[in-house]
Scaffold this active site. Structure first.
Site, PDB file in Angstrom:
ATOM      1  N   LYS A  50      12.100  14.156 -29.469  1.00 40.62           N
ATOM      2  CA  LYS A  50      11.626  13.155 -31.107  1.00 40.62           C
ATOM      3  C   LYS A  50      12.818  12.410 -32.051  1.00 40.62           C
ATOM      4  O   LYS A  50      12.277  11.739 -31.926  1.00 40.62           O
ATOM      5  CB  LYS A  50      11.168  13.786 -31.686  1.00 40.62           C
ATOM      6  CG  LYS A  50       9.548  15.020 -31.034  1.00 40.62           C
ATOM      7  CD  LYS A  50       8.951  15.775 -31.780  1.00 40.62           C
ATOM      8  CE  LYS A  50       9.414  16.729 -32.320  1.00 40.62           C
ATOM      9  NZ  LYS A  50      10.043  18.064 -31.828  1.00 40.62           N
ATOM     10  N   THR A  51      13.492  12.798 -32.335  1.00 38.34           N
ATOM     11  CA  THR A  51      15.043  13.044 -32.851  1.00 38.34           C
ATOM     12  C   THR A  51      15.343  11.502 -32.583  1.00 38.34           C
ATOM     13  O   THR A  51      16.097  10.340 -32.376  1.00 38.34           O
ATOM     14  CB  THR A  51      15.832  13.940 -32.976  1.00 38.34           C
ATOM     15  OG1 THR A  51      15.183  14.576 -34.176  1.00 38.34           O
ATOM     16  CG2 THR A  51      17.349  12.969 -33.988  1.00 38.34           C
ATOM     17  N   ASP A  98      11.925  14.680 -40.194  1.00 36.09           N
ATOM     18  CA  ASP A  98      11.469  15.267 -39.060  1.00 36.09           C
ATOM     19  C   ASP A  98      10.453  17.015 -39.854  1.00 36.09           C
ATOM     20  O   ASP A  98      10.167  16.594 -41.004  1.00 36.09           O
ATOM     21  CB  ASP A  98      12.613  16.126 -38.812  1.00 36.09           C
ATOM     22  CG  ASP A  98      12.933  17.046 -37.836  1.00 36.09           C
ATOM     23  OD1 ASP A  98      11.579  16.361 -36.698  1.00 36.09           O
ATOM     24  OD2 ASP A  98      13.763  17.727 -36.653  1.00 36.09           O
ATOM     25  N   THR A 157       5.885  19.544 -35.144  1.00 31.92           N
ATOM     26  CA  THR A 157       5.307  19.816 -33.639  1.00 31.92           C
ATOM     27  C   THR A 157       4.053  19.988 -33.238  1.00 31.92           C
ATOM     28  O   THR A 157       3.091  20.338 -32.566  1.00 31.92           O
ATOM     29  CB  THR A 157       6.293  21.713 -33.534  1.00 31.92           C
ATOM     30  OG1 THR A 157       5.881  21.966 -35.006  1.00 31.92           O
ATOM     31  CG2 THR A 157       7.540  21.407 -33.609  1.00 31.92           C
ATOM     32  N   ARG A 178      16.632  20.354 -23.935  1.00 36.19           N
ATOM     33  CA  ARG A 178      17.773  20.634 -24.866  1.00 36.19           C
ATOM     34  C   ARG A 178      17.895  21.852 -24.216  1.00 36.19           C
ATOM     35  O   ARG A 178      19.470  22.253 -24.370  1.00 36.19           O
ATOM     36  CB  ARG A 178      17.319  20.967 -26.450  1.00 36.19           C
ATOM     37  CG  ARG A 178      18.246  22.075 -27.308  1.00 36.19           C
ATOM     38  CD  ARG A 178      17.870  22.434 -28.413  1.00 36.19           C
ATOM     39  NE  ARG A 178      17.789  20.929 -29.064  1.00 36.19           N
ATOM     40  CZ  ARG A 178      17.065  20.434 -30.224  1.00 36.19           C
ATOM     41  NH1 ARG A 178      15.593  21.765 -30.071  1.00 36.19           N
ATOM     42  NH2 ARG A 178      17.052  19.317 -30.962  1.00 36.19           N
TER      43      ARG A 178
HETATM   44  N1  LIG Z   1      14.005  11.912 -22.201  1.00 37.20           N
HETATM   45  C1  LIG Z   1      15.484  12.429 -22.659  1.00 37.20           C
HETATM   46  N2  LIG Z   1      16.208  12.171 -21.736  1.00 37.20           N
HETATM   47  C2  LIG Z   1      17.745  12.358 -22.019  1.00 37.20           C
HETATM   48  N3  LIG Z   1      18.002  13.593 -22.668  1.00 37.20           N
HETATM   49  C3  LIG Z   1      17.180  13.889 -23.493  1.00 37.20           C
HETATM   50  C4  LIG Z   1      15.671  13.359 -23.187  1.00 37.20           C
HETATM   51  N4  LIG Z   1      15.096  13.459 -24.555  1.00 37.20           N
HETATM   52  C5  LIG Z   1      15.589  14.717 -25.734  1.00 37.20           C
HETATM   53  N5  LIG Z   1      17.273  14.932 -24.276  1.00 37.20           N
HETATM   54  C6  LIG Z   1      18.263  15.659 -24.951  1.00 37.20           C
HETATM   55  O1  LIG Z   1      17.991  16.510 -25.382  1.00 37.20           O
HETATM   56  C7  LIG Z   1      17.951  16.716 -26.462  1.00 37.20           C
HETATM   57  C8  LIG Z   1      17.159  17.231 -27.934  1.00 37.20           C
HETATM   58  O2  LIG Z   1      16.573  16.143 -28.125  1.00 37.20           O
HETATM   59  P1  LIG Z   1      15.935  15.698 -29.766  1.00 37.20           P
HETATM   60  O3  LIG Z   1      17.273  16.538 -30.667  1.00 37.20           O
HETATM   61  O4  LIG Z   1      15.472  14.853 -29.464  1.00 37.20           O
HETATM   62  O5  LIG Z   1      14.631  16.668 -29.482  1.00 37.20           O
HETATM   63  P2  LIG Z   1      13.668  16.971 -30.827  1.00 37.20           P
HETATM   64  O6  LIG Z   1      12.340  16.633 -30.284  1.00 37.20           O
HETATM   65  O7  LIG Z   1      13.827  16.054 -31.805  1.00 37.20           O
HETATM   66  O8  LIG Z   1      13.456  18.622 -31.160  1.00 37.20           O
HETATM   67  P3  LIG Z   1      13.941  19.007 -32.654  1.00 37.20           P
HETATM   68  O9  LIG Z   1      12.253  19.046 -32.520  1.00 37.20           O
HETATM   69  O10 LIG Z   1      14.278  20.341 -32.434  1.00 37.20           O
HETATM   70  O11 LIG Z   1      14.772  18.016 -33.500  1.00 37.20           O
HETATM   71  C9  LIG Z   1      19.353  15.244 -27.116  1.00 37.20           C
HETATM   72  O12 LIG Z   1      20.250  16.136 -26.555  1.00 37.20           O
HETATM   73  C10 LIG Z   1      19.317  15.202 -26.300  1.00 37.20           C
HETATM   74  O13 LIG Z   1      20.224  13.841 -25.831  1.00 37.20           O
END
Ligand SMILES: Nc1ncnc2c1ncn2[C@@H]1O[C@H](COP(=O)(O)OP(=O)(O)OP(=O)(O)O)[C@@H](O)[C@H]1O
Length: 359
Positions: free
Chosen positions: A76-77, A121, A170, A229
């Site tokens: 998401k980030t 977030d 979430t 992740r």
């Molecule tokens: N579709 C994707 N392709 C490649 N790498 C990804 C992808 N999605 C996530 N990642 C990798 O996974 C890691 C976590 O992603 P991210 O921080 O965006 O997750 P998030 O959903 O925002 O988590 P949170 O809810 O804990 O903030 C990042 O380092 C990113 O490089």
């Protein structure tokens, strides 16, 4: 013991926890895809978002507000940063828990530049007054700043530049409908398929300059619980092992041996997950058994079992929550290579107290 992310605790004790630990935070920036083309999987979300962003660009307008829902670590980030990059806009990152007063939000909103992306977030954890201020900001690009207290308080209207709010949660179901309705585009992010995670692992390995065979990537992907992740974190641990115990190249055998050291099994279950399943199968014959009893049997808090171990076990189809208690599925017996009591001639399973805790 804190195992995971349920309460914002670092996941450092748990290799398969989905929340970012300190090491993740340090390396994730380098591994984040920078545009939609690099973003792996989530085909529908990507396609729809691409249309939303292209259309906004063609109109020379600020993109609609976007709500992203999905489990931690699914990207998401990363997507919010991609939205800003694709729009050629700066991004400001904050979170619901950091905005406890409406004034905190007013300060952020009033300092946004035109077209800026505001990533919020855990938007479901914002305070009520801040949330109400956000309604007006999203709809009219305006907020009322309250000055003074009691009968003498006055509302001073403040015009805001157009901006794009990207909210992440979430659980979209936790958002009040008036907030949910103010997003022009809502996307639900799904867990990733193993072949998509293989691509994530290959991409990250190449960025980290780590040699990996396709089978090695598949082995890591299969244990990553559908979450990029976790895939990236397991890759780093396997890389360490490959460097210390072999020549640095990650093969299937190296990946399997490394993850055996960290007690992450072929399906991505860790020690806690397996302890819960083992207790359920060996002590209680597969259930049904009450949550509290199960928690005592594994020496954990009820909440830890319920919030940390169970969601993944349920998702994997290994455990079912029924009105009569927790029940193991046939897949659970197969995964732990045990025989269900009714299938065992002499009822060998079910008397497992010694098996579990004995010498
Ligand atoms: N579709 C994707 N392709 C490649 N790498 C990804 C992808 N999605 C996530 N990642 C990798 O996974 C890691 C976590 O992603 P991210 O921080 O965006 O997750 P998030 O959903 O925002 O988590 P949170 O809810 O804990 O903030 C990042 O380092 C990113 O490089």
């Amino acid at each position: 013991m804190n195992w995971d992310d349920a309460n914002d605790t670092p996941a450092s004790e748990r290799l398969v926890g989905a929340s970012a630990d300190r090491e993740d935070q340090a390396v994730e920036a380098a591994l984040r895809p920078k545009d939609l083309g690099e973003f792996i999987g989530q085909e529908k979300v990507r396609e729809q978002l691409d249309l939303v962003l292209r259309a906004a660009r063609a109109r020379g307008a600020t993109a609609d507000h976007v709500l992203l829902s999905g489990a931690p670590g699914l990207g998401k980030t990363t997507l919010s940063m991609i939205i800003a990059a694709e729009m050629g806009a700066p991004i400001r990152i904050t979170s619901g828990p950091a905005i406890q007063h409406a004034g905190d939000l007013a300060a952020i909103l009033s300092s946004l530049q035109e077209g800026e992306v505001l990533f919020l977030d855990e938007i479901h954890r914002m305070s009520r007054p801040a949330e109400e201020m956000l309604y007006m900001a999203m709809e009219d690009f305006r907020v009322d700043v309250i000055v003074g207290k009691g009968p003498g308080a006055t509302a001073i209207p403040l015009e805001l530049p157009p901006f794009t709010l990207v909210g992440a949660t979430t659980r979209a179901g936790l958002l009040p409908p008036p907030l949910r309705d103010r997003f022009g585009f809502t996307a639900h992010m799904e867990f990733y398929e193993p072949h998509e995670l293989e691509r994530v692992v290959h991409r990250s390995a190449s960025l980290l300059d780590v040699g990996i065979e396709p089978d090695g990537a598949a082995e890591i992907a299969g244990r990553s619980r559908g979450t990029p992740r976790i895939a990236n974190r397991l890759l780093r641990r396997v890389r360490d092992y490959a460097q210390v115990k072999a020549d640095g190249l990650i093969t299937r055998d190296i990946a399997a041996a490394a993850l055996a050291v960290y007690e992450v099994d072929a399906r991505g279950l860790d020690r806690l997950d397996r302890a819960v399943l083992q207790a359920l199968l060996k002590l209680f014959g597969g259930g049904p058994v009450g949550l509290s009893t199960l928690a005592v049997a594994v020496g954990e808090e009820r909440e830890t079992v319920e919030e940390v171990a169970e969601p993944f076990l349920v998702r994997e189809g290994l455990l079912a929550r029924t009105p009569r208690g927790r029940v193991a599925t046939p897949a659970a017996w197969a995964h732990l290579e045990l025989t269900p009591p009714h299938a065992a001639a002499g009822g060998a399973a079910g008397n497992g107290q010694q098996d579990l805790f004995g010498a």
